[in-house]
Design a protein around this motif. Structure first.
Motif, short mmCIF file in Angstrom:
data_model
loop_
_atom_site.label_atom_id
_atom_site.label_comp_id
_atom_site.label_asym_id
_atom_site.label_seq_id
_atom_site.Cartn_x
_atom_site.Cartn_y
_atom_site.Cartn_z
N VAL A 81 0.84 -1.20 0.00
CA VAL A 81 0.00 0.00 0.00
C VAL A 81 0.88 1.25 0.00
N ASN A 82 0.51 2.20 -0.85
CA ASN A 82 1.21 3.50 -0.91
C ASN A 82 0.19 4.60 -0.63
N ASP A 83 0.58 5.58 0.15
CA ASP A 83 -0.35 6.67 0.44
C ASP A 83 0.16 8.04 0.00
N GLY A 84 1.21 8.05 -0.82
CA GLY A 84 1.70 9.32 -1.36
C GLY A 84 2.70 10.04 -0.47
N SER A 85 2.87 9.58 0.76
CA SER A 85 3.77 10.30 1.66
C SER A 85 5.23 9.93 1.43
N THR A 86 5.47 8.89 0.67
CA THR A 86 6.83 8.41 0.38
C THR A 86 6.80 7.57 -0.89
N ILE A 87 7.97 7.37 -1.46
CA ILE A 87 8.07 6.50 -2.63
C ILE A 87 7.80 5.04 -2.25
N HIS A 88 7.99 4.71 -0.98
CA HIS A 88 7.89 3.32 -0.55
C HIS A 88 6.45 2.89 -0.29
N THR A 89 6.24 1.59 -0.33
CA THR A 89 4.95 1.03 0.09
C THR A 89 5.16 0.37 1.45
N VAL A 90 4.07 0.19 2.17
CA VAL A 90 4.18 -0.63 3.37
C VAL A 90 3.50 -1.95 3.05
N GLN A 91 4.08 -3.02 3.55
CA GLN A 91 3.52 -4.34 3.28
C GLN A 91 2.50 -4.70 4.35
N VAL A 92 1.31 -5.05 3.87
CA VAL A 92 0.25 -5.52 4.78
C VAL A 92 0.18 -7.03 4.65
N VAL A 93 0.28 -7.73 5.77
CA VAL A 93 0.25 -9.20 5.74
C VAL A 93 -1.13 -9.65 6.19
N ALA A 94 -1.82 -10.35 5.30
CA ALA A 94 -3.18 -10.82 5.60
C ALA A 94 -3.18 -12.34 5.62
N ASP A 95 -3.37 -12.88 6.80
CA ASP A 95 -3.38 -14.32 7.03
C ASP A 95 -4.64 -14.95 6.44
N VAL A 96 -4.53 -16.08 5.73
CA VAL A 96 -5.73 -16.67 5.12
C VAL A 96 -6.71 -17.22 6.16
#
Ligand code: ATP
Ligand code: MG
Ligand code: MG
Ligand code: MG
Length: 462
Positions: A39-54
């Protein structure tokens, strides 16, 4: 819970705590056990990884989380085992705020050409490239104000609608209140444009300089920073019909002081970007232009070459390179000549001075030789002219004679002439094209890619 921006999150201060982020999905990938959503929110070039367990998020519950969708995620910030990231979010809730249909959302995972992205100016800020460019553009606007404020210059707003043609180049957009269906006519039957603006001729400003001089002759040191307009039907990678200009104007400065200021200012801006836009510059360097950071560092650590137009013409005439437009003393330099001097001959930024007066605007201070004026152009690698400036003619008679000689309507400039009639003072200033600066700092190749909504012949309709 209050939203945390990704830029702040990635600093890792909230490790072990629950956080809320909101942003746009870049990618989703997964295996039998777990899904990873960037996910990117425009505040940085980087994304943060969201881990969603099945276990918690089955396939059905994640089906709307596609590239481009807008999401709100809560979860605990934990250390990441993944390569290239230090933290990630163990998702507890994922809410889809806005869907992005896989079939029709244009910005899917694959890379897109800059030409294609230009066609979708409303979506391109969501790409890494344009996110980086627009964050740098923001930082540079701030740095401009900071530099001048720290030096005691005042920011002056000059009018967008004016009656004067600062450059005398006739590239103005007219502003009209005329009833176009039924316009007033002159005796010959032609449209009477002199009635444009409630009875006066007006246009969109091509430069704030003349009004900036008014302010400098009272406040001492000032700058303008605003939009300017040129109706040039030009399709180069260096010209726009609407661009922003920064124009400092200083009482009691001569041409040398003007050059010193221009060089210090440009170095300050480049240094500011190097210190404050590290991740975005690194991204652009790696993605498009491996020499970018080297070039920026070079500019801040080396002095600019200073020489006269006449010397430059000699260099260009003896150059081995064949130019499309040959140079003689008196010709206005084209970007091919400017770039030769900077990139091939001196291999550093160049400040050229004392141009022939007939290729420069009426307001420049005339030299004793009767042929040249105290103009200066700053030339940059990859760009050519980035700044145009001069010491201004402060002598009333000389200025009035020059205005007459060039056939400019004196009556429009009476107020400008009066600055010389009452308490005149030596003064100087220059104009830095903001988009050319951003071009240089980002290493982008086309000026249309450094302004959110470029205006050029046949530009997008919004
Ligand atoms: P050029 O020779 O490149 O056409 P100019 O000499 O016409 O530029 P000036 O009138 O000296 O431009 O304007 C001052 C600065 O504004 C230039 O040095 C450049 O950085 C910028 N500039 C001028 N025209 C444009 C344009 N059409 N689009 C973007 N920036 C421009
Ligand atoms: Mg021009
Ligand atoms: Mg020029
Ligand atoms: Mg110029």
């Amino acid at each position: 819970m209050k939203r945390t921006k990704v830029a702040e999150l990635l600093q890792g201060n909230a490790l072990g705590q629950d956080v809320l982020i909101k942003g746009w999905v870049r990618t989703k990938r997964g295996n039998k056990f777990v899904n990873f959503i960037a996910v990117n929110d425009g505040s940085t070039i980087h994304t943060v990884q969201v881990v969603a367990d099945v276990q918690q998020f089955n396939e059905e519950s994640l089906k709307d989380i596609t590239t481009g969708a807008c999401v709100a995620v809560t979860g605990m910030l934990v250390e990441s085992q993944g390569k290239g990231q230090s933290v990630e979010i163990q998702a507890k809730t994922i809410e889809v705020l806005g869907l992005a249909d896989v079939e029709t959302y244009p910005l899917q995972k694959k890379g897109h050409s800059l030409e294609f992205l230009r066609e979708i100016a409303h979506l391109r800020p969501r790409t890494n490239t344009f996110g980086a460019v627009f964050r740098i553009r923001h930082a540079m606007s701030y740095a401009v104000h900071k530099y001048f404020n720290d030096k005691g210059f005042y920011y002056v707003q000059t009018p967008i609608i004016t009656g004067s043609d600062a450059e005398g180049a006739g590239q103005m957009f007219r502003v009209t209140t005329l009833d176009v269906a039924n316009p007033p006519k002159t005796e010959t039957g032609a449209v009477d444009f002199s009635q444009d603006f409630f009875g006066k001729t007006t246009n969109l400003t091509v430069s704030g300089q003349l009004e900036g001089e008014v302010a400098a002759m009272a406040l001492g040191e000032i700058y303008t920073f605003g939009p300017t307009f040129r109706a040039e039907n030009s399709n180069t990678t260096r010209h726009l019909a609407e661009f922003w200009m920064i124009e400092p104007e200083m009482a009691f400065y001569d041409l040398n002081d003007n050059m010193d200021l221009a060089e210090e200012f440009l170095k300050y801006l480049v240094m500011y970007a190097l210190n404050n836009c590290k991740d975005d510059l690194q991204f652009l360097n790696d993605m498009y232009d491996k020499e970018l950071l080297t070039r920026l560092n070079f500019v801040v650590t080396n002095s600019f070459e200073r020489l006269e137009y006449t010397q430059a013409v000699e260099i260009l005439k003896s150059a081995k390179q064949k130019f499309e437009f040959p140079v003689e003393w008196g010709t206005d330099l084209q970007s091919e000549h400017e770039r030769y001097l900077v990139e091939k001959h001196f291999k550093k930024p160049v400040i050229l001075t004392n141009y022939p007066k007939h290729i420069k605007a009426f307001y420049m201070k005339q030299n004793e030789d009767g042929k040249t004026v105290r103009a200066m152009d700053v030339l940059f690698p990859g760009i050519g002219e980035i700044i145009g400036g001069s010491q201004r003619e402060e002598n009333y008679e000389k200025l009035a004679a020059r205005i007459k000689e060039m056939g400019i309507h004196e009556e429009e400039l009476w107020w400008y002439l009066e600055l010389r009639k009452f308490g005149t003072a030596p003064h100087a200033g220059f104009g830095l094209g903001f988009e050319r600066l951003i071009l240089f700092i980002t290493g982008m190749g086309n000026i249309r890619d450094v302004i959110p909504f470029p205006r050029f012949p046949k530009s997008a309709e919004f």
